[in-house]
Design a protein around this motif. Sequence first.
Motif, PDB file in Angstrom:
ATOM      1  N   SER A 103      11.778  47.237  59.072  1.00 49.34           N
ATOM      2  CA  SER A 103      13.202  46.711  59.340  1.00 49.34           C
ATOM      3  C   SER A 103      13.785  47.396  60.568  1.00 49.34           C
ATOM      4  CB  SER A 103      14.180  47.230  58.182  1.00 49.34           C
ATOM      5  OG  SER A 103      14.095  48.569  57.949  1.00 49.34           O
ATOM      6  N   ASN A 121       8.422  44.687  55.263  1.00 48.38           N
ATOM      7  CA  ASN A 121       9.837  44.409  55.458  1.00 48.38           C
ATOM      8  C   ASN A 121       9.969  44.327  57.073  1.00 48.38           C
ATOM      9  OD1 ASN A 121      12.555  44.391  55.639  1.00 48.38           O
ATOM     10  ND2 ASN A 121      12.909  46.507  54.434  1.00 48.38           N
ATOM     11  N   ARG A 123      13.022  42.822  58.162  1.00 50.81           N
ATOM     12  CA  ARG A 123      14.130  42.332  58.239  1.00 50.81           C
ATOM     13  C   ARG A 123      14.884  42.929  59.209  1.00 50.81           C
ATOM     14  NH1 ARG A 123      17.780  40.769  54.002  1.00 50.81           N
ATOM     15  NH2 ARG A 123      20.085  41.055  54.423  1.00 50.81           N
ATOM     16  N   GLY A 124      15.382  42.044  60.011  1.00 48.59           N
ATOM     17  CA  GLY A 124      16.260  42.198  61.249  1.00 48.59           C
ATOM     18  C   GLY A 124      15.392  42.770  62.345  1.00 48.59           C
ATOM     19  N   ASP A 141       9.244  40.151  54.285  1.00 44.57           N
ATOM     20  CA  ASP A 141      10.683  39.692  54.414  1.00 44.57           C
ATOM     21  C   ASP A 141      11.211  39.699  55.955  1.00 44.57           C
ATOM     22  OD1 ASP A 141      13.582  39.520  54.485  1.00 44.57           O
ATOM     23  OD2 ASP A 141      13.729  41.306  53.290  1.00 44.57           O
ATOM     24  N   SER A 143      13.894  37.901  56.722  1.00 42.42           N
ATOM     25  CA  SER A 143      15.405  37.666  57.021  1.00 42.42           C
ATOM     26  C   SER A 143      15.999  38.322  58.055  1.00 42.42           C
ATOM     27  CB  SER A 143      16.117  37.849  55.628  1.00 42.42           C
ATOM     28  OG  SER A 143      15.891  39.206  55.456  1.00 42.42           O
ATOM     29  N   ASP A 144      16.815  37.834  58.723  1.00 40.57           N
ATOM     30  CA  ASP A 144      17.685  38.067  60.160  1.00 40.57           C
ATOM     31  C   ASP A 144      16.830  38.550  61.309  1.00 40.57           C
ATOM     32  OD1 ASP A 144      20.307  37.944  58.907  1.00 40.57           O
ATOM     33  OD2 ASP A 144      19.550  39.721  57.532  1.00 40.57           O
ATOM     34  N   ASN A 161      10.311  35.385  53.013  1.00 32.93           N
ATOM     35  CA  ASN A 161      11.665  35.331  53.141  1.00 32.93           C
ATOM     36  C   ASN A 161      12.080  35.050  54.651  1.00 32.93           C
ATOM     37  OD1 ASN A 161      14.405  35.224  53.153  1.00 32.93           O
ATOM     38  ND2 ASN A 161      14.636  37.443  52.140  1.00 32.93           N
TER      39      ASN A 161
END
Length: 216
Positions: A103, A121, A123-124, A141, A143-144, A161
């Motif tokens: 992340s 992960n 994310r971001g 993941d 996302s973002d 995701n």
Amino acid sequence: MKSHILAATTILVSLWFCSPAQAQNAEPLTQLQETKQCPGCDFRGTDLPRNLVNVDLNGANLSGTDLRSADLTCANLSNANLTEVVLDEAKLNDASLANANLSNASLIGAVLINTNLISANLRGASLVDADLTNANLESADLSDADLTNVNLSNANLKETNIANITGLTIEVTEEQDTIEREENNRNTCSRTTDIRRGGRVNIMPPLPRKRPGGSR
């Protein structure tokens, strides 16, 4: 005379308190350099070497570590803490980052061909100009994340995701296939890689924004 004794005492006290801490920080790095294995080790704030081919860092803590331009080909980084790590221009071909926490990591221009990112992960994370050809991102993941100019050719995005990603639009078509890839001259891993894909990836540029009051 007293001043000399005081100075010597101060030095000895400093060595007594500093040496154990320095030894603790040096031990994981020494172990990694000598064995290429240090699963679960804490490398936060450590200046790691750039040649990390085939290392085993399963479950290691590398949060915030600067690994730009590092060669992590075939490395095992499964379950590792890679939050906010800098992996710009790094090589992660055939590496395993399954369940790793990336992340807010920076992977600008990183090469992740055939990389295992199952349930990772991201994310971001920034994946600008990254190459994820044949990467397995199943259940990851994203996302973002920033995927501007990313290469996702033949990547597996099954159940990935992709909410609020920026840089491109992804359409996944369900088309199951299994590819067994044996070692070749370019693959330095000592294992056979089994890539299971969950769909063909079609990459499209972002849709143009409609102007207020414009024609439909």
